[in-house]
Motif scaffolding. Structure first.
Motif, mmCIF file in Angstrom:
data_model
loop_
_atom_site.group_PDB
_atom_site.id
_atom_site.type_symbol
_atom_site.label_atom_id
_atom_site.label_comp_id
_atom_site.label_asym_id
_atom_site.label_seq_id
_atom_site.Cartn_x
_atom_site.Cartn_y
_atom_site.Cartn_z
ATOM 1 N N HIS A 49 0.678 -1.249 0.027
ATOM 2 C CA HIS A 49 0.014 -0.193 0.212
ATOM 3 C C HIS A 49 1.005 1.284 0.098
ATOM 4 C CE1 HIS A 49 -3.369 2.510 0.809
ATOM 5 N NE2 HIS A 49 -2.687 3.298 1.825
ATOM 6 N N GLU A 50 1.700 1.379 0.826
ATOM 7 C CA GLU A 50 2.528 2.537 0.922
ATOM 8 C C GLU A 50 3.679 2.744 -0.405
ATOM 9 O OE1 GLU A 50 5.952 4.883 3.901
ATOM 10 O OE2 GLU A 50 5.627 2.628 4.238
ATOM 11 N N THR A 51 3.887 1.779 -0.850
ATOM 12 C CA THR A 51 4.648 1.988 -2.204
ATOM 13 C C THR A 51 3.865 2.170 -3.481
ATOM 14 O OG1 THR A 51 6.087 -0.050 -1.129
ATOM 15 C CG2 THR A 51 6.427 0.323 -3.705
ATOM 16 N N ARG A 52 2.696 1.627 -3.379
ATOM 17 C CA ARG A 52 1.894 1.960 -4.428
ATOM 18 C C ARG A 52 1.363 3.533 -4.296
ATOM 19 N NH1 ARG A 52 -3.603 -1.275 -6.252
ATOM 20 N NH2 ARG A 52 -3.677 -0.733 -8.473
ATOM 21 N N THR A 53 1.265 3.961 -2.946
ATOM 22 C CA THR A 53 0.718 5.257 -2.714
ATOM 23 C C THR A 53 2.060 6.304 -3.163
ATOM 24 O OG1 THR A 53 -0.658 4.631 -1.023
ATOM 25 C CG2 THR A 53 0.156 6.763 -0.927
ATOM 26 N N GLY A 54 3.034 5.639 -2.967
ATOM 27 C CA GLY A 54 4.221 6.506 -3.572
ATOM 28 C C GLY A 54 4.232 6.823 -4.731
ATOM 29 N N ALA A 55 4.004 5.866 -5.735
ATOM 30 C CA ALA A 55 3.985 6.061 -7.185
ATOM 31 C C ALA A 55 3.005 6.865 -7.371
ATOM 32 C CB ALA A 55 3.961 4.529 -7.702
ATOM 33 N N ARG A 56 1.788 6.910 -6.963
ATOM 34 C CA ARG A 56 0.664 7.520 -7.503
ATOM 35 C C ARG A 56 0.983 9.100 -7.148
ATOM 36 N NH1 ARG A 56 -4.535 3.900 -5.894
ATOM 37 N NH2 ARG A 56 -4.466 2.214 -7.731
ATOM 38 N N GLN A 57 1.404 9.265 -5.717
ATOM 39 C CA GLN A 57 1.646 10.465 -5.220
ATOM 40 C C GLN A 57 2.880 11.298 -6.151
ATOM 41 O OE1 GLN A 57 -0.827 11.246 -2.650
ATOM 42 N NE2 GLN A 57 0.765 12.423 -1.956
ATOM 43 N N ARG A 58 3.794 10.362 -6.746
ATOM 44 C CA ARG A 58 4.649 11.072 -7.544
ATOM 45 C C ARG A 58 3.992 11.585 -8.777
ATOM 46 N NH1 ARG A 58 9.871 10.669 -6.131
ATOM 47 N NH2 ARG A 58 10.566 9.084 -4.667
ATOM 48 N N VAL A 59 3.113 10.901 -9.532
ATOM 49 C CA VAL A 59 2.325 11.125 -10.506
ATOM 50 C C VAL A 59 1.431 12.365 -10.259
ATOM 51 C CG1 VAL A 59 0.459 10.367 -12.035
ATOM 52 C CG2 VAL A 59 2.171 8.949 -11.663
ATOM 53 N N MET A 60 0.761 12.557 -9.198
ATOM 54 C CA MET A 60 0.143 13.588 -8.813
ATOM 55 C C MET A 60 1.023 14.835 -8.697
ATOM 56 S SD MET A 60 -2.818 12.242 -6.031
ATOM 57 C CE MET A 60 -2.536 13.724 -4.873
ATOM 58 N N GLU A 61 2.156 14.717 -8.131
ATOM 59 C CA GLU A 61 3.174 16.007 -8.103
ATOM 60 C C GLU A 61 3.609 16.410 -9.324
ATOM 61 O OE1 GLU A 61 3.907 17.731 -5.011
ATOM 62 O OE2 GLU A 61 2.578 16.748 -3.917
ATOM 63 N N ALA A 62 3.775 15.302 -10.149
ATOM 64 C CA ALA A 62 4.644 15.566 -11.507
ATOM 65 C C ALA A 62 3.437 16.409 -12.209
ATOM 66 C CB ALA A 62 4.969 14.490 -12.143
ATOM 67 N N ARG A 63 2.066 15.935 -12.153
ATOM 68 C CA ARG A 63 1.138 16.737 -12.943
ATOM 69 C C ARG A 63 0.962 18.185 -12.392
ATOM 70 N NH1 ARG A 63 -3.778 12.596 -14.381
ATOM 71 N NH2 ARG A 63 -4.303 14.512 -15.348
ATOM 72 N N GLN A 64 1.187 18.290 -11.314
ATOM 73 C CA GLN A 64 1.103 19.828 -10.876
ATOM 74 C C GLN A 64 2.378 20.556 -11.534
ATOM 75 O OE1 GLN A 64 0.499 19.981 -6.604
ATOM 76 N NE2 GLN A 64 -1.284 19.063 -6.676
ATOM 77 N N VAL A 65 3.456 19.901 -11.504
ATOM 78 C CA VAL A 65 4.809 20.643 -11.833
ATOM 79 C C VAL A 65 4.524 20.809 -13.570
ATOM 80 C CG1 VAL A 65 7.256 20.618 -12.208
ATOM 81 C CG2 VAL A 65 6.040 19.919 -10.195
ATOM 82 N N ARG A 66 4.132 19.792 -14.197
ATOM 83 C CA ARG A 66 4.075 19.759 -15.577
ATOM 84 C C ARG A 66 2.699 19.428 -16.193
ATOM 85 N NH1 ARG A 66 8.138 22.291 -14.734
ATOM 86 N NH2 ARG A 66 10.226 21.893 -15.722
ATOM 87 N N PRO A 67 1.633 20.344 -15.900
ATOM 88 C CA PRO A 67 0.415 20.001 -16.325
ATOM 89 C C PRO A 67 0.148 19.734 -17.877
ATOM 90 C CG PRO A 67 0.097 22.399 -15.521
ATOM 91 C CD PRO A 67 1.830 21.737 -15.231
ATOM 92 N N GLU A 68 0.886 20.416 -18.662
ATOM 93 C CA GLU A 68 0.934 20.438 -20.081
ATOM 94 C C GLU A 68 1.258 19.144 -20.947
ATOM 95 O OE1 GLU A 68 5.040 21.611 -19.243
ATOM 96 O OE2 GLU A 68 3.301 22.023 -18.379
ATOM 97 N N ALA A 69 2.107 18.168 -19.884
ATOM 98 C CA ALA A 69 2.401 17.015 -20.591
ATOM 99 C C ALA A 69 1.364 15.925 -21.058
ATOM 100 C CB ALA A 69 3.232 15.964 -19.358
ATOM 101 N N ASP A 70 1.829 14.943 -21.585
ATOM 102 C CA ASP A 70 1.126 14.043 -22.219
ATOM 103 C C ASP A 70 0.777 12.933 -21.340
ATOM 104 O OD1 ASP A 70 0.240 15.126 -25.091
ATOM 105 O OD2 ASP A 70 2.493 15.141 -25.238
#
Length: 179
Positions: A49-70
């Motif tokens: 659970h914690e590991t999967r949460t980490g991967a998902r959180q990284r994606v959420m953070e990256a989406r905020q940093v680069r919202p224009e990405a594909d």
């Protein structure tokens, strides 16, 4: 050309992402950009659970940093019982794909350090004398004598996480569900 944001600065993970996207979409069809974002979990995630949460959180953070990405990609390695593994999360604006990597059983000497609160990468650096081991072949490369590497194992899992983005069965199902 797809703009892919890798939510990591780890060269082994970035290479796996690059290879998986090239295998899926073709050579020169993607531009990989690395961003340094927090996982929101402990330095050494413990459990699925914690590991999967980490991967998902990284994606959420990256989406905020680069919202224009594909695409945004998060890779988080963790420990469960006596195994190391990683979760891959890939998202575009409409879809999420995920996969868990193969697992590697760790020796007791490494597990003792992890139980004491140390990170797998630190433990591997101590036993190998290579401070950069986690940014290279990782524990996987060391324990398989280079037959596999962190990149090769993550590459396979990323190919699986990318299936919903190109397989027509997934796409037809996703389109029907959105109507």
């Amino acid at each position: 050309m797809y703009h892919v944001v890798a939510a990591t600065t780890n060269p082994a993970k970035i290479k796996a992402i690059q290879l998986a996207f090239e295998d899926t979409f073709g050579q020169d069809q993607c531009r990989i950009e690395s961003v340094d974002v927090a996982s929101g979990v402990s330095l050494q995630p413990i459990g699925n659970h914690e590991t999967r949460t980490g991967a998902r959180q990284r994606v959420m953070e990256a989406r905020q940093v680069r919202p224009e990405a594909d695409f945004w990609v998060g890779v988080e390695a963790g420990i469960e019982e006596n195994m190391t593994f990683a979760w891959m999360t890939v998202e575009n604006p409409q879809t999420r794909g995920e996969s868990r990597s193969a697992s590697l059983m760790l020796p007791e000497t490494i597990l003792q350090g992890i139980r004491a609160g140390r990170e797998l990468g630190s433990e591997m650096a101590t036993i190998t004398g290579n401070a950069e081991v986690k940014r290279q072949g990782g524990a996987i490369g060391i324990f398989t004598d280079g037959r596999l590497s962190r990149t090769s194992v993550y590459h396979q899992a990323l190919l699986l996480a990318l299936v919903p983005f190109h397989n027509p069965i997934y796409q037809n199902h996703n389109n029907a569900a959105q109507k």
